[in-house]
Design a protein around this motif. Sequence first.
Motif, PDB file in Angstrom:
ATOM      1  N   LEU A 143       0.829  -1.211   0.000  1.00 43.59           N
ATOM      2  CA  LEU A 143       0.000   0.000   0.000  1.00 43.59           C
ATOM      3  C   LEU A 143       0.862   1.259   0.000  1.00 43.59           C
ATOM      4  CD1 LEU A 143      -2.758   1.343   0.132  1.00 43.59           C
ATOM      5  CD2 LEU A 143      -2.687   1.112   2.631  1.00 43.59           C
ATOM      6  N   PHE A 144       1.958   1.241   0.727  1.00 40.23           N
ATOM      7  CA  PHE A 144       2.863   2.396   0.746  1.00 40.23           C
ATOM      8  C   PHE A 144       3.424   2.657  -0.654  1.00 40.23           C
ATOM      9  CE2 PHE A 144       7.068   4.313   1.164  1.00 40.23           C
ATOM     10  CZ  PHE A 144       6.804   5.398   1.996  1.00 40.23           C
ATOM     11  N   VAL A 145       3.789   1.588  -1.349  1.00 39.11           N
ATOM     12  CA  VAL A 145       4.317   1.729  -2.707  1.00 39.11           C
ATOM     13  C   VAL A 145       3.261   2.343  -3.624  1.00 39.11           C
ATOM     14  CG1 VAL A 145       5.200   0.489  -4.715  1.00 39.11           C
ATOM     15  CG2 VAL A 145       5.933  -0.176  -2.419  1.00 39.11           C
ATOM     16  N   GLU A 146       2.027   1.877  -3.512  1.00 38.91           N
ATOM     17  CA  GLU A 146       0.959   2.418  -4.355  1.00 38.91           C
ATOM     18  C   GLU A 146       0.690   3.884  -4.039  1.00 38.91           C
ATOM     19  OE1 GLU A 146      -1.525  -1.737  -5.103  1.00 38.91           O
ATOM     20  OE2 GLU A 146      -2.180  -0.345  -3.549  1.00 38.91           O
ATOM     21  N   ASN A 147       0.819   4.268  -2.776  1.00 40.83           N
ATOM     22  CA  ASN A 147       0.585   5.667  -2.389  1.00 40.83           C
ATOM     23  C   ASN A 147       1.710   6.595  -2.823  1.00 40.83           C
ATOM     24  OD1 ASN A 147      -1.911   5.204  -1.215  1.00 40.83           O
ATOM     25  ND2 ASN A 147      -1.039   4.790   0.813  1.00 40.83           N
ATOM     26  N   LEU A 148       2.867   6.031  -3.186  1.00 40.64           N
ATOM     27  CA  LEU A 148       3.953   6.870  -3.684  1.00 40.64           C
ATOM     28  C   LEU A 148       3.541   7.650  -4.928  1.00 40.64           C
ATOM     29  CD1 LEU A 148       7.006   4.434  -3.372  1.00 40.64           C
ATOM     30  CD2 LEU A 148       6.530   6.410  -1.937  1.00 40.64           C
ATOM     31  N   TYR A 149       2.617   7.091  -5.685  1.00 45.37           N
ATOM     32  CA  TYR A 149       2.193   7.716  -6.936  1.00 45.37           C
ATOM     33  C   TYR A 149       1.298   8.929  -6.702  1.00 45.37           C
ATOM     34  CZ  TYR A 149       4.120   3.665  -9.295  1.00 45.37           C
ATOM     35  OH  TYR A 149       4.976   2.704  -9.766  1.00 45.37           O
ATOM     36  N   ASN A 150       0.903   9.171  -5.468  1.00 48.33           N
ATOM     37  CA  ASN A 150       0.105  10.346  -5.144  1.00 48.33           C
ATOM     38  C   ASN A 150       0.964  11.539  -4.757  1.00 48.33           C
ATOM     39  OD1 ASN A 150      -2.315   8.898  -5.525  1.00 48.33           O
ATOM     40  ND2 ASN A 150      -2.209   8.085  -3.433  1.00 48.33           N
ATOM     41  N   ASN A 151       2.272  11.347  -4.691  1.00 51.95           N
ATOM     42  CA  ASN A 151       3.206  12.421  -4.340  1.00 51.95           C
ATOM     43  C   ASN A 151       3.918  12.882  -5.605  1.00 51.95           C
ATOM     44  OD1 ASN A 151       5.246  14.099  -3.390  1.00 51.95           O
ATOM     45  ND2 ASN A 151       5.729  12.806  -1.636  1.00 51.95           N
ATOM     46  N   MET A 152       3.675  14.127  -6.015  1.00 48.65           N
ATOM     47  CA  MET A 152       4.231  14.630  -7.269  1.00 48.65           C
ATOM     48  C   MET A 152       5.752  14.599  -7.282  1.00 48.65           C
ATOM     49  SD  MET A 152       3.356  15.773 -10.233  1.00 48.65           S
ATOM     50  CE  MET A 152       1.639  16.220 -10.001  1.00 48.65           C
ATOM     51  N   ALA A 153       6.398  14.779  -6.134  1.00 49.69           N
ATOM     52  CA  ALA A 153       7.864  14.807  -6.093  1.00 49.69           C
ATOM     53  C   ALA A 153       8.470  13.486  -6.543  1.00 49.69           C
ATOM     54  CB  ALA A 153       8.339  15.147  -4.681  1.00 49.69           C
ATOM     55  N   ASN A 154       7.742  12.380  -6.361  1.00 48.87           N
ATOM     56  CA  ASN A 154       8.280  11.069  -6.727  1.00 48.87           C
ATOM     57  C   ASN A 154       8.372  10.870  -8.234  1.00 48.87           C
ATOM     58  OD1 ASN A 154       8.588  10.183  -4.057  1.00 48.87           O
ATOM     59  ND2 ASN A 154       6.436   9.614  -3.931  1.00 48.87           N
ATOM     60  N   TYR A 155       7.681  11.710  -9.002  1.00 51.05           N
ATOM     61  CA  TYR A 155       7.716  11.537 -10.455  1.00 51.05           C
ATOM     62  C   TYR A 155       9.048  11.953 -11.055  1.00 51.05           C
ATOM     63  CZ  TYR A 155       2.822  10.337 -10.376  1.00 51.05           C
ATOM     64  OH  TYR A 155       1.635   9.688 -10.138  1.00 51.05           O
ATOM     65  N   ILE A 156       9.865  12.666 -10.277  1.00 51.73           N
ATOM     66  CA  ILE A 156      11.227  12.951 -10.747  1.00 51.73           C
ATOM     67  C   ILE A 156      11.990  11.648 -10.957  1.00 51.73           C
ATOM     68  CG2 ILE A 156      13.435  14.009 -10.100  1.00 51.73           C
ATOM     69  CD1 ILE A 156      11.870  16.155  -8.632  1.00 51.73           C
ATOM     70  N   PHE A 157      11.700  10.642 -10.112  1.00 48.23           N
ATOM     71  CA  PHE A 157      12.357   9.347 -10.234  1.00 48.23           C
ATOM     72  C   PHE A 157      11.566   8.414 -11.146  1.00 48.23           C
ATOM     73  CE2 PHE A 157      13.300  11.089  -6.006  1.00 48.23           C
ATOM     74  CZ  PHE A 157      14.669  11.234  -6.131  1.00 48.23           C
ATOM     75  N   LEU A 158      10.226   8.491 -11.079  1.00 45.33           N
ATOM     76  CA  LEU A 158       9.402   7.601 -11.902  1.00 45.33           C
ATOM     77  C   LEU A 158       9.584   7.886 -13.385  1.00 45.33           C
ATOM     78  CD1 LEU A 158       6.133   7.621  -9.770  1.00 45.33           C
ATOM     79  CD2 LEU A 158       7.724   5.720 -10.039  1.00 45.33           C
ATOM     80  N   ASN A 159       9.765   9.152 -13.746  1.00 45.23           N
ATOM     81  CA  ASN A 159       9.951   9.530 -15.147  1.00 45.23           C
ATOM     82  C   ASN A 159      11.404   9.860 -15.458  1.00 45.23           C
ATOM     83  OD1 ASN A 159       7.220   9.291 -15.839  1.00 45.23           O
ATOM     84  ND2 ASN A 159       6.770  11.351 -15.106  1.00 45.23           N
ATOM     85  N   GLY A 160      12.308   9.509 -14.544  1.00 46.96           N
ATOM     86  CA  GLY A 160      13.706   9.879 -14.712  1.00 46.96           C
ATOM     87  C   GLY A 160      14.445   9.128 -15.796  1.00 46.96           C
ATOM     88  N   THR A 161      13.782   8.174 -16.453  1.00 46.35           N
ATOM     89  CA  THR A 161      14.463   7.406 -17.499  1.00 46.35           C
ATOM     90  C   THR A 161      14.940   8.282 -18.652  1.00 46.35           C
ATOM     91  OG1 THR A 161      12.290   6.924 -18.464  1.00 46.35           O
ATOM     92  CG2 THR A 161      13.233   5.269 -16.993  1.00 46.35           C
ATOM     93  N   ILE A 162      14.343   9.454 -18.795  1.00 47.64           N
ATOM     94  CA  ILE A 162      14.718  10.319 -19.925  1.00 47.64           C
ATOM     95  C   ILE A 162      16.143  10.854 -19.781  1.00 47.64           C
ATOM     96  CG2 ILE A 162      13.888  12.494 -18.945  1.00 47.64           C
ATOM     97  CD1 ILE A 162      12.812  13.177 -21.734  1.00 47.64           C
ATOM     98  N   VAL A 163      16.694  10.843 -18.563  1.00 44.18           N
ATOM     99  CA  VAL A 163      18.038  11.407 -18.382  1.00 44.18           C
ATOM    100  C   VAL A 163      19.090  10.580 -19.111  1.00 44.18           C
ATOM    101  CG1 VAL A 163      17.426  12.398 -16.150  1.00 44.18           C
ATOM    102  CG2 VAL A 163      18.513  10.151 -16.233  1.00 44.18           C
ATOM    103  N   VAL A 164      18.776   9.337 -19.492  1.00 45.38           N
ATOM    104  CA  VAL A 164      19.729   8.535 -20.275  1.00 45.38           C
ATOM    105  C   VAL A 164      20.022   9.215 -21.605  1.00 45.38           C
ATOM    106  CG1 VAL A 164      20.103   6.284 -21.350  1.00 45.38           C
ATOM    107  CG2 VAL A 164      18.979   6.420 -19.145  1.00 45.38           C
ATOM    108  N   GLN A 165      19.101  10.078 -22.068  1.00 43.42           N
ATOM    109  CA  GLN A 165      19.346  10.810 -23.311  1.00 43.42           C
ATOM    110  C   GLN A 165      20.581  11.698 -23.212  1.00 43.42           C
ATOM    111  OE1 GLN A 165      17.496  10.398 -26.227  1.00 43.42           O
ATOM    112  NE2 GLN A 165      16.736   8.673 -25.012  1.00 43.42           N
ATOM    113  N   THR A 166      21.007  12.019 -21.991  1.00 51.32           N
ATOM    114  CA  THR A 166      22.234  12.798 -21.803  1.00 51.32           C
ATOM    115  C   THR A 166      23.421  12.094 -22.439  1.00 51.32           C
ATOM    116  OG1 THR A 166      21.358  13.633 -19.704  1.00 51.32           O
ATOM    117  CG2 THR A 166      23.721  13.883 -20.070  1.00 51.32           C
TER     118      THR A 166
END
Length: 661
Positions: free
Chosen positions: A254-277
Amino acid sequence: MKKLTFIIVNLIISQCYALIYELNGSDYSRMPAVFHFDDYDHCLTNPDGLYCTVDINVVSDTPSELYSLMQNYSEYNNKHFNHTFLRHGVCVTRSCKRFLQNTTKPITYSNTDTENAELKLVIEECLNDSLWNNYELKCRVTAPLYCNEREERQKDSGDLAVGVFLLVLLTLNVIGSLYDAIFVRGQNKPGSGNGVLLCFSVPHNFSRLMRPYADLGPREQRLKVFHGLRAMTTLGVIHCHSLLPFAIAPENVLFVENLYNNMANYIFLNGTIVVQTFFIMSGCLLSYKLEMLAEKREIKWTLLPKILIITWAKLTPSYMVVLATSATWLRYTSSGPFWKLVVLREVEDCRADGWSHVLYINNYLDPTQCLPQAWYLAANMQLYILGYCTFVIIKSPKYRKVALTILFIIGVVTPMAHTYFQNLEAVVMMTPEAVRSFLNNPTFHHVYKRGHTNIANFVLGIALGFLIYRLQKNEVNIQKYKKYRHLFLLTVPAILGTIIVGSVFYIDGIYTSVYTKAIYSGLIKPIYGVILAILVIGCVFEIENVYRPILEWDGWKLPAKLSYCAFLLHVAFIRIATGSLRTLMPFTYLLVAETTIAFIVLSYLAAIPFWLLVDAPLTELLQKILTGKLCQTETKVIPENDLTLKNNVKVFNSEEGNASV
């Protein structure tokens, strides 16, 4: 009024699609645990102990309000695990003892699924009994079973061959180091000695590792911003991969599922784009170093095969050592309930698919768990070949611009086409269920890791390299743009914005059409690339003084030089740690931070001896063989590899073949 309308529409949509966005605590606790594991060590204290990790599909023969609740809650898979698909670790000889006694013959585990049919039935009956008594539900166990017994792992010829090679390599390092210490440094004869033995000298390679970059020209010195970018991006990659233990079997679902309600966590959830560096730096350095080479000699098409072979040779030796070790000795390092699922699957896949890594086409092979992080190396090698061919074959700057423009358009359109025609996600969605079975993610396979879907930023990097070279050569006065330095300060917030904006695809109740997803997937990478290119220009030409001192800090040089080795090694450490887990992982921010730091430190510490004993000697030896310098007695150092993860801002000359940063 608008807010009320939005809530009503959301409720209507939820009813139509039978989605449940949230559950209260009492309803949530009614559902079976998604992850549950019996005591592994206690199970195997019995010499005949049998422990199996199984995936379970929960079913119901009769109408069940609880089962409908589980289905409707799981249907919203953007933020929720599939609560009808469980992963349990079962001590068969203890938890299912009663059912084993009902069999006509002793049950043993085999590596063949067909021979495990009876064992599967026993486990299924055992779990059905538990599910029915506690939840009035049933289940079906899916193949394959991952069972651990007390058995000796037999070594084969492949294990022995790799072991002998590693032993010979270690012996050569000992001999080379003694030779250097006694006959070269001991007699104060620097720059002389046997070139082959000195390739394997630890003191010689250590001096290379710690060598400053004072011999670089003023133009190349200004590219030291890439040290910080490379090291920081590699740290980010290791951090993301360090979440594997928490993703494969979290204790607090449940804690893992609630992580998606915190906008700050999307820096890591969508961080795959940094490989473009990495792709931007690779393209930039390729065009920049080729322009520098063109000052000294004419670049003819006959140079192309030599460049390609040397580029392959500089990257491959240490890569193949990691590949060979992963296919052999990795399986003997530990054990655990997740061992066959996490580690032995990689061993089996590396034995079957290792050939694709040698040819750098593994990013077009789906699905495989053999060195999954190496998709980048394959994609970058493919783009390097494309970049070399474009530069060498097309001589006219005018036609080069046309060719690069066409390639850029292809790089934008291909992700759009894949997303539209294959109905993929706009980004690699790090949903709970997708992370649990990450390598089955179609967006990752068809858009994220292919070479042709990453062309856009590689081409942007090439254009950036041309621009930096021209501005430096023509001594253009960039200082007049310092009045816009405040705009350069917006680049980092803008990069964070490109990451955060992907969170729109996770928002409750919002449906995005395939057209929106296609447009986003095609444009987000080049937008990120343009912003990063602006940041690089501001640093190279000293327009801004906030981010530049951070990225140009001398402390990044050594981590940047070791980044390639750390990149190759870190997943093995993470797999071993995950496979060795004896219980579920409690997901807390503090534990995640501790785990990430531990893997980063371990990866870079291991990268030092790996660089000294494997990467540096094998790369230098192979380069000397290919450039015909094997019999030379001087110890002139051949520059390091490029491909972004290997270092040294060094421009190659006609004899050395290739440059590297």
